[in-house]
Design a protein around this motif. Sequence first.
Motif, PDB file in Angstrom:
ATOM      1  N   MET A  40       0.833  -1.198   0.000  1.00 30.87           N
ATOM      2  CA  MET A  40       0.000   0.000   0.000  1.00 30.87           C
ATOM      3  C   MET A  40       0.869   1.250   0.000  1.00 30.87           C
ATOM      4  O   MET A  40       1.986   1.232   0.530  1.00 30.87           O
ATOM      5  N   THR A  41       0.345   2.316  -0.596  1.00 28.70           N
ATOM      6  CA  THR A  41       1.058   3.586  -0.565  1.00 28.70           C
ATOM      7  C   THR A  41       0.856   4.236   0.807  1.00 28.70           C
ATOM      8  O   THR A  41      -0.049   3.865   1.562  1.00 28.70           O
ATOM      9  N   VAL A  42       1.681   5.225   1.105  1.00 32.81           N
ATOM     10  CA  VAL A  42       1.556   5.941   2.376  1.00 32.81           C
ATOM     11  C   VAL A  42       0.187   6.612   2.469  1.00 32.81           C
ATOM     12  O   VAL A  42      -0.464   6.600   3.519  1.00 32.81           O
ATOM     13  N   ASP A  43      -0.252   7.205   1.361  1.00 33.71           N
ATOM     14  CA  ASP A  43      -1.556   7.876   1.359  1.00 33.71           C
ATOM     15  C   ASP A  43      -2.685   6.891   1.648  1.00 33.71           C
ATOM     16  O   ASP A  43      -3.636   7.215   2.382  1.00 33.71           O
ATOM     17  N   GLU A  44      -2.603   5.699   1.094  1.00 36.05           N
ATOM     18  CA  GLU A  44      -3.634   4.686   1.331  1.00 36.05           C
ATOM     19  C   GLU A  44      -3.639   4.262   2.797  1.00 36.05           C
ATOM     20  O   GLU A  44      -4.698   4.033   3.383  1.00 36.05           O
ATOM     21  N   LYS A  45      -2.469   4.172   3.393  1.00 34.43           N
ATOM     22  CA  LYS A  45      -2.393   3.803   4.807  1.00 34.43           C
ATOM     23  C   LYS A  45      -3.018   4.875   5.686  1.00 34.43           C
ATOM     24  O   LYS A  45      -3.790   4.563   6.599  1.00 34.43           O
ATOM     25  N   PHE A  46      -2.704   6.126   5.390  1.00 28.34           N
ATOM     26  CA  PHE A  46      -3.290   7.208   6.179  1.00 28.34           C
ATOM     27  C   PHE A  46      -4.804   7.273   5.991  1.00 28.34           C
ATOM     28  O   PHE A  46      -5.540   7.586   6.927  1.00 28.34           O
ATOM     29  N   GLU A  47      -5.270   6.970   4.787  1.00 28.42           N
ATOM     30  CA  GLU A  47      -6.713   6.957   4.545  1.00 28.42           C
ATOM     31  C   GLU A  47      -7.380   5.868   5.379  1.00 28.42           C
ATOM     32  O   GLU A  47      -8.442   6.083   5.981  1.00 28.42           O
ATOM     33  N   ALA A  48      -6.754   4.699   5.437  1.00 30.13           N
ATOM     34  CA  ALA A  48      -7.296   3.608   6.248  1.00 30.13           C
ATOM     35  C   ALA A  48      -7.277   3.978   7.729  1.00 30.13           C
ATOM     36  O   ALA A  48      -8.238   3.716   8.466  1.00 30.13           O
ATOM     37  N   MET A  49      -6.201   4.597   8.167  1.00 26.86           N
ATOM     38  CA  MET A  49      -6.108   5.000   9.570  1.00 26.86           C
ATOM     39  C   MET A  49      -7.178   6.029   9.916  1.00 26.86           C
ATOM     40  O   MET A  49      -7.765   6.002  11.001  1.00 26.86           O
ATOM     41  N   GLY A  50      -7.458   6.927   8.978  1.00 27.26           N
ATOM     42  CA  GLY A  50      -8.513   7.905   9.200  1.00 27.26           C
ATOM     43  C   GLY A  50      -9.875   7.237   9.325  1.00 27.26           C
ATOM     44  O   GLY A  50     -10.718   7.658  10.130  1.00 27.26           O
ATOM     45  N   ALA A  51     -10.074   6.178   8.535  1.00 26.30           N
ATOM     46  CA  ALA A  51     -11.337   5.447   8.601  1.00 26.30           C
ATOM     47  C   ALA A  51     -11.482   4.734   9.947  1.00 26.30           C
ATOM     48  O   ALA A  51     -12.555   4.745  10.556  1.00 26.30           O
TER      49      ALA A  51
END
Length: 310
Positions: A169-180
């Motif tokens: 996963m990209t860093v942005d995708e990880k942060f998006e998941a963490m936000g969810a």
Amino acid sequence: MQTSEQGIEALTLEEGEVLKAYRCPAGKWTIGPGLTAASGVIDPKPGMVITKAQSRALTKQALARNYEPRVAGAMPSAAQHAFDAGILFDWNTGAIKRASWVKLWRHGAARSAVEAKFRLWNKGGGKVLPGLVKRRERELLILFDAEYPVLTQEFTSKSIGFARWMLKMTVDEKFEAMGAFSALGYKVGGNPKMIDAAEVRRFQSDHALTPDGLIGRATLSTLQRRIDAAAKAKAATPAVGATGSTAASLTLPEGTSDFTDWLSAQPWVIGAVAGVIALWVLWRAWQYRDVIAVKLTTRAPRLAALLRSF
């Protein structure tokens, strides 16, 4: 030809390997590296658990049944690594027979021309997805250079107390998941390398997943369903509230100056609209019954278990 063991490992690394059935974002029961009933080799059911050996055997069956014949037909005389790249691409897109890059590759076009067409397959829902951009690059390395992805420290680390990402996963995708996670009340922290495993396990337990603290396909798919359900419920609110204003824009019968007067004389309209809305709400509730089950687990555990059994 058959997919090589390296190819299967690369496929598993991309797709994840889930040994307990879960719902994909579309609501279909899924197991292993993304196997649904459509695979023709297994019909996942609620609570179904398989072993790693069974997962690999089923993957090979699905490849032999659905993918290897298509890729062999589209890429005749391909070297093993090129064949494996075609398999990974087709498993993800199902488009090996119609992708323009395949024809270019088959006719010996320049690498740059093939890569340009290959990279176009980076969208989901009409949007460019960073994860697919990265995946296409990894597949191109296999296609041209026989360079397969390998497990990194990110996947093999067993740091106590921290969750692990099990997919590329990209860093942005990880942060998006963490936000969810955070939006749903799970305090995972703000560092993708130091996510609180206890909170991830709590999320997994709440959603009848294996509580292992590993953020893989099942966890991310379930997280997506929670977010989708919330978004659709929010979108439905103004739609329902707008019923009156939408109806008010209708042309009124001649001699009727006020919509409320006309509506009061047509009570069947109110009943019909209410019935349609009720049916729509029930249908949405059924689609996301697994999400509703989470909310009912504490107050009505038997009902929650029943909803999860379908």
